[in-house]
Design a protein around this motif. Structure first.
Motif, PDB file in Angstrom:
ATOM      1  N   ASN A 184       0.821  -1.206   0.000  1.00 54.83           N
ATOM      2  CA  ASN A 184       0.000   0.000   0.000  1.00 54.83           C
ATOM      3  C   ASN A 184       0.859   1.261   0.000  1.00 54.83           C
ATOM      4  OD1 ASN A 184      -2.474  -1.324  -0.051  1.00 54.83           O
ATOM      5  ND2 ASN A 184      -2.726  -1.322   2.163  1.00 54.83           N
ATOM      6  N   ALA A 185       1.943   1.246   0.768  1.00 53.96           N
ATOM      7  CA  ALA A 185       2.830   2.409   0.814  1.00 53.96           C
ATOM      8  C   ALA A 185       3.575   2.594  -0.502  1.00 53.96           C
ATOM      9  CB  ALA A 185       3.828   2.257   1.967  1.00 53.96           C
ATOM     10  N   ALA A 186       4.024   1.492  -1.095  1.00 61.18           N
ATOM     11  CA  ALA A 186       4.796   1.568  -2.335  1.00 61.18           C
ATOM     12  C   ALA A 186       3.962   2.104  -3.494  1.00 61.18           C
ATOM     13  CB  ALA A 186       5.361   0.198  -2.684  1.00 61.18           C
ATOM     14  N   PHE A 187       2.662   1.802  -3.493  1.00 58.81           N
ATOM     15  CA  PHE A 187       1.798   2.221  -4.597  1.00 58.81           C
ATOM     16  C   PHE A 187       0.958   3.452  -4.269  1.00 58.81           C
ATOM     17  CE2 PHE A 187       2.557  -2.231  -5.798  1.00 58.81           C
ATOM     18  CZ  PHE A 187       2.886  -2.052  -7.141  1.00 58.81           C
ATOM     19  N   ALA A 188       1.234   4.084  -3.139  1.00 52.50           N
ATOM     20  CA  ALA A 188       0.390   5.194  -2.673  1.00 52.50           C
ATOM     21  C   ALA A 188       0.310   6.327  -3.691  1.00 52.50           C
ATOM     22  CB  ALA A 188       0.901   5.716  -1.333  1.00 52.50           C
ATOM     23  N   GLN A 189       1.392   6.582  -4.440  1.00 53.93           N
ATOM     24  CA  GLN A 189       1.413   7.694  -5.385  1.00 53.93           C
ATOM     25  C   GLN A 189       1.124   7.261  -6.817  1.00 53.93           C
ATOM     26  OE1 GLN A 189       1.606  10.726  -4.072  1.00 53.93           O
ATOM     27  NE2 GLN A 189       1.791   9.700  -2.097  1.00 53.93           N
ATOM     28  N   VAL A 237      -4.305 -20.544 -19.234  1.00 51.79           N
ATOM     29  CA  VAL A 237      -3.418 -20.105 -20.313  1.00 51.79           C
ATOM     30  C   VAL A 237      -2.666 -21.298 -20.890  1.00 51.79           C
ATOM     31  CG1 VAL A 237      -1.437 -18.660 -20.903  1.00 51.79           C
ATOM     32  CG2 VAL A 237      -3.174 -17.800 -19.318  1.00 51.79           C
ATOM     33  N   GLU A 238      -2.144 -22.138 -19.996  1.00 51.25           N
ATOM     34  CA  GLU A 238      -1.430 -23.325 -20.453  1.00 51.25           C
ATOM     35  C   GLU A 238      -2.376 -24.314 -21.132  1.00 51.25           C
ATOM     36  OE1 GLU A 238       1.719 -26.659 -18.698  1.00 51.25           O
ATOM     37  OE2 GLU A 238       0.723 -25.251 -17.354  1.00 51.25           O
ATOM     38  N   GLU A 239      -3.568 -24.467 -20.582  1.00 52.60           N
ATOM     39  CA  GLU A 239      -4.545 -25.398 -21.152  1.00 52.60           C
ATOM     40  C   GLU A 239      -4.935 -25.022 -22.571  1.00 52.60           C
ATOM     41  OE1 GLU A 239      -7.749 -25.277 -18.400  1.00 52.60           O
ATOM     42  OE2 GLU A 239      -6.582 -26.116 -16.736  1.00 52.60           O
ATOM     43  N   MET A 240      -5.033 -23.707 -22.833  1.00 47.65           N
ATOM     44  CA  MET A 240      -5.532 -23.259 -24.125  1.00 47.65           C
ATOM     45  C   MET A 240      -4.440 -22.911 -25.133  1.00 47.65           C
ATOM     46  SD  MET A 240      -8.888 -21.042 -22.940  1.00 47.65           S
ATOM     47  CE  MET A 240      -9.573 -21.030 -24.603  1.00 47.65           C
ATOM     48  N   THR A 241      -3.213 -22.661 -24.637  1.00 51.25           N
ATOM     49  CA  THR A 241      -2.140 -22.259 -25.550  1.00 51.25           C
ATOM     50  C   THR A 241      -0.930 -23.186 -25.503  1.00 51.25           C
ATOM     51  OG1 THR A 241      -0.973 -20.835 -23.955  1.00 51.25           O
ATOM     52  CG2 THR A 241      -2.813 -19.856 -25.197  1.00 51.25           C
ATOM     53  N   GLY A 242      -0.830 -24.011 -24.458  1.00 49.01           N
ATOM     54  CA  GLY A 242       0.349 -24.853 -24.295  1.00 49.01           C
ATOM     55  C   GLY A 242       1.522 -24.122 -23.672  1.00 49.01           C
ATOM     56  N   VAL A 243       1.340 -22.839 -23.345  1.00 43.95           N
ATOM     57  CA  VAL A 243       2.412 -22.028 -22.754  1.00 43.95           C
ATOM     58  C   VAL A 243       2.155 -21.876 -21.255  1.00 43.95           C
ATOM     59  CG1 VAL A 243       3.564 -19.792 -22.718  1.00 43.95           C
ATOM     60  CG2 VAL A 243       2.779 -20.759 -24.892  1.00 43.95           C
ATOM     61  N   ARG A 244       3.109 -22.302 -20.456  1.00 42.41           N
ATOM     62  CA  ARG A 244       3.004 -22.163 -18.999  1.00 42.41           C
ATOM     63  C   ARG A 244       3.567 -20.789 -18.618  1.00 42.41           C
ATOM     64  NH1 ARG A 244       2.332 -25.136 -14.374  1.00 42.41           N
ATOM     65  NH2 ARG A 244       3.746 -24.756 -12.637  1.00 42.41           N
ATOM     66  N   GLU A 245       2.675 -19.906 -18.174  1.00 40.28           N
ATOM     67  CA  GLU A 245       3.062 -18.515 -17.932  1.00 40.28           C
ATOM     68  C   GLU A 245       3.031 -18.172 -16.448  1.00 40.28           C
ATOM     69  OE1 GLU A 245       1.846 -14.453 -20.090  1.00 40.28           O
ATOM     70  OE2 GLU A 245       0.270 -15.197 -18.751  1.00 40.28           O
ATOM     71  N   LEU A 246       4.089 -17.510 -15.989  1.00 40.94           N
ATOM     72  CA  LEU A 246       4.133 -16.950 -14.639  1.00 40.94           C
ATOM     73  C   LEU A 246       3.775 -15.480 -14.751  1.00 40.94           C
ATOM     74  CD1 LEU A 246       4.938 -17.616 -11.646  1.00 40.94           C
ATOM     75  CD2 LEU A 246       7.177 -16.620 -12.196  1.00 40.94           C
ATOM     76  N   TRP A 247       2.681 -15.085 -14.105  1.00 46.77           N
ATOM     77  CA  TRP A 247       2.234 -13.699 -14.179  1.00 46.77           C
ATOM     78  C   TRP A 247       2.753 -12.934 -12.969  1.00 46.77           C
ATOM     79  CZ3 TRP A 247       0.597 -10.738 -17.891  1.00 46.77           C
ATOM     80  CH2 TRP A 247       0.068  -9.474 -17.574  1.00 46.77           C
ATOM     81  N   ILE A 248       3.482 -11.857 -13.237  1.00 50.81           N
ATOM     82  CA  ILE A 248       4.024 -11.028 -12.156  1.00 50.81           C
ATOM     83  C   ILE A 248       2.941 -10.032 -11.772  1.00 50.81           C
ATOM     84  CG2 ILE A 248       5.936  -9.579 -11.421  1.00 50.81           C
ATOM     85  CD1 ILE A 248       6.741 -12.389 -12.360  1.00 50.81           C
ATOM     86  N   GLY A 249       2.224 -10.340 -10.710  1.00 49.67           N
ATOM     87  CA  GLY A 249       1.079  -9.527 -10.333  1.00 49.67           C
ATOM     88  C   GLY A 249       1.443  -8.164  -9.786  1.00 49.67           C
ATOM     89  N   ASP A 250       2.438  -8.102  -8.909  1.00 47.91           N
ATOM     90  CA  ASP A 250       2.838  -6.838  -8.300  1.00 47.91           C
ATOM     91  C   ASP A 250       4.337  -6.814  -8.062  1.00 47.91           C
ATOM     92  OD1 ASP A 250       0.411  -5.025  -7.355  1.00 47.91           O
ATOM     93  OD2 ASP A 250      -0.215  -7.112  -7.098  1.00 47.91           O
ATOM     94  N   VAL A 251       4.938  -5.693  -8.400  1.00 43.03           N
ATOM     95  CA  VAL A 251       6.348  -5.427  -8.109  1.00 43.03           C
ATOM     96  C   VAL A 251       6.407  -4.059  -7.456  1.00 43.03           C
ATOM     97  CG1 VAL A 251       8.679  -5.146  -9.040  1.00 43.03           C
ATOM     98  CG2 VAL A 251       7.062  -6.709 -10.163  1.00 43.03           C
ATOM     99  N   GLY A 252       7.031  -3.958  -6.288  1.00 47.83           N
ATOM    100  CA  GLY A 252       7.088  -2.661  -5.625  1.00 47.83           C
ATOM    101  C   GLY A 252       8.260  -2.532  -4.687  1.00 47.83           C
TER     102      GLY A 252
END
Length: 318
Positions: A184-189, A237-252
């Motif tokens: 919350n502090a990292a994304f405050a602005q 995503v993997e089921e429909m495309t065959g690509v196993r994807e790691l989604w980076i939800g938040d970086v702060g």
């Protein structure tokens, strides 16, 4: 064509998921969602007061969801999500659906945050010409652009050194509340960001089936959390495309610790861990006008722009 309008129920989840993915097969936005993903969305929504199902001869032709935020500050930006099945497009359903959703958002807003101004918003993939034309015709304006980035998790990933004085450790449930407060502090602005309540945080991470704690990392300084990378995985995503994807939800990173390579080192560990766990690529979304120069951090890590999303907004009179 006679349209029947009613609120969604949890019994509609299979039909909504099928409609969404039929639309995705045509639109190619890269956003794939399963029944489980919609179950999470429905669990957060006020279905009786903030959703719509549009039926034609008993068949789901379109749907819409209103997504409110727990702790809005300033203007309350309420997101409108939805889709029209490709077989029912160009029949004027979308032109009716969005205004009806905006009316529901208005009523929910007045009940919960009557003292704040209201704007409804919707995300549109920039290549979706029909969707862009629809929202602009209805008066929505392009408020912000977001890049969706991807990187292949191959052998060429560089290992970024950990800055002196810092420690990088795996995410721990014991630090969950500390991470929420730091987030919350990292994304405050950040534009459009609001504080996540404990309930919203739990729904997004702690209790979410999509959260991948073993690929999420924390940066410590003098024993306290000052930065984080939180990852998710969407099996559809993997089921429909065959690509196993790691989604980076938040970086702060906390403001006083920026510019020291903390985020780059965190991201490097997450990508390396993702590769070890068998992910083929990583993806994330970033505000094109992000003031923390996050885009440069991601580009140096090898990420490239795959798509551009536009956050369209429309002020609503109260």
């Amino acid at each position: 064509m006679e349209l029947v309008w009613r609120p969604l129920t949890t019994a509609d989840i299979p039909a909504v998921a099928a409609l969404y993915n039929a639309a995705e097969a045509v639109d190619d936005t890269g956003e794939l969602l399963s029944e489980e993903d919609f179950a999470e969305s429905f669990g957060k929504a006020d279905l009786p007061g903030g959703s719509l199902a549009v039926l034609v001869d008993g068949r789901l032709a379109a749907y819409g969801l209103v997504a409110l935020r727990d702790n809005p500050v300033g203007t309350h930006r309420v997101r409108l999500d939805g889709a029209v099945h490709p077989e029912f497009r160009r029949e004027g359903i979308g032109r009716q659906l969005l205004p009806r959703l905006a009316t529901l958002a208005h009523d929910l807003h007045l009940a919960r945050h009557p003292d704040l101004p209201l704007a409804v918003c919707t995300m549109v993939e920039s290549r979706a010409e029909g969707h862009v034309a629809l929202v602009e015709k209805l008066g929505f304006g392009a408020d912000r652009y977001f890049y969706e980035l991807e990187v292949a998790l191959g052998e060429s990933l560089a290992q970024v050194p950990i800055p002196s004085g810092y420690e990088i450790v795996p995410f721990s449930a014991a630090r969950d509340e500390e991470v929420r407060l730091v987030c919350n502090a990292a994304f405050a602005q950040h534009w459009g960001s609001v504080e996540r309540s404990p309930e919203e945080w739990a729904a997004s991470f702690t209790d979410s089936l999509r959260f991948v704690p073993e690929s999420s990392f924390l940066a410590l300084f003098q024993g306290a959390v000052v930065g984080f990378v939180l990852a998710r995985h969407y099996p559809v995503v993997e089921e429909m495309t065959g690509v196993r994807e790691l989604w980076i939800g938040d970086v702060g990173t906390l403001e006083e610790h920026r510019g020291r390579g903390v985020a780059a080192a965190l991201l490097s560990r997450t990508l390396a861990q993702g590769r070890t766990q068998g992910y083929h690529r990583a993806g994330l979304s970033v505000d094109s006008a992000n003031s923390t120069r996050a885009l440069g951090v991601y580009e140096r890590a090898g990420f490239e722009v795959a798509r551009t999303w536009i956050d369209y907004g429309l002020p609503v009179a109260l």
